[in-house]
Design a protein around this motif. Structure first.
Motif, PDB file in Angstrom:
ATOM      1  N   LEU A   1       0.847  -1.188   0.000  1.00 35.11           N
ATOM      2  CA  LEU A   1       0.000   0.000   0.000  1.00 35.11           C
ATOM      3  C   LEU A   1       0.880   1.235   0.000  1.00 35.11           C
ATOM      4  CD1 LEU A   1      -2.462  -1.018   2.878  1.00 35.11           C
ATOM      5  CD2 LEU A   1      -2.920  -1.118   0.428  1.00 35.11           C
ATOM      6  N   THR A   2       0.291   2.367  -0.327  1.00 37.15           N
ATOM      7  CA  THR A   2       1.020   3.625  -0.184  1.00 37.15           C
ATOM      8  C   THR A   2       1.051   3.963   1.307  1.00 37.15           C
ATOM      9  OG1 THR A   2      -0.932   5.040  -0.330  1.00 37.15           O
ATOM     10  CG2 THR A   2       0.145   4.433  -2.417  1.00 37.15           C
TER      11      THR A   2
ATOM     12  N   THR B   1       0.043   6.633   2.673  1.00 39.84           N
ATOM     13  CA  THR B   1      -1.228   7.262   3.020  1.00 39.84           C
ATOM     14  C   THR B   1      -2.306   6.210   3.262  1.00 39.84           C
ATOM     15  OG1 THR B   1      -0.638   9.184   1.695  1.00 39.84           O
ATOM     16  CG2 THR B   1      -2.944   8.944   2.281  1.00 39.84           C
ATOM     17  N   GLN B   2      -2.356   5.204   2.403  1.00 39.47           N
ATOM     18  CA  GLN B   2      -3.333   4.125   2.571  1.00 39.47           C
ATOM     19  C   GLN B   2      -3.053   3.326   3.841  1.00 39.47           C
ATOM     20  OE1 GLN B   2      -2.534   2.262  -1.207  1.00 39.47           O
ATOM     21  NE2 GLN B   2      -4.494   2.952  -2.074  1.00 39.47           N
TER      22      GLN B   2
ATOM     23  N   ALA C   1      -5.411   2.781   7.114  1.00 39.74           N
ATOM     24  CA  ALA C   1      -5.770   1.440   7.595  1.00 39.74           C
ATOM     25  C   ALA C   1      -5.413   1.264   9.065  1.00 39.74           C
ATOM     26  CB  ALA C   1      -5.070   0.383   6.749  1.00 39.74           C
TER      27      ALA C   1
END
Length: 92
Positions: free
Chosen positions: A16-17, A19-20, A24
């Motif tokens: 994931l990035t 930011t993601q 999460a």
């Protein structure tokens, strides 16, 4: 490991990035805190259980003056690790 390290680890492992991954991790933490604050138990298989624990009112003593005092009843968050978690830590 702090929150930033955890986010980086989640981002790397889940591809994931940052930011993601931050979103999460934040959602999981908010979910656990919200559920326990509402009086619910949160069980994460293989990890452990978060739950509110009720502490009864009790008598105590001020360590500086020795004066007796009453400690009010309260609810505190508690965590009980799962057997798999305990074993992983014990094995290093």
């Amino acid at each position: 490991m702090n929150r930033k390290d955890l986010v980086e680890n989640v981002a790397r492992q889940a591809e994931l990035t940052a930011t993601q991954a931050e979103a999460a991790v934040g959602a999981v933490i908010d979910g656990v805190v919200g559920a326990v604050a509402a009086g619910d138990k949160v069980s994460l298989s293989g990890f452990g259980t978060f739950e509110p624990r009720h502490r009864a009112a009790r008598s105590g003593r001020n360590p500086q003056t020795g004066e007796a005092l009453e400690i009010a009843a309260t609810v505190a968050p508690a965590f009980k690790p799962a057997s798999a978690f305990k074993q992983a830590v014990a094995e290093g």
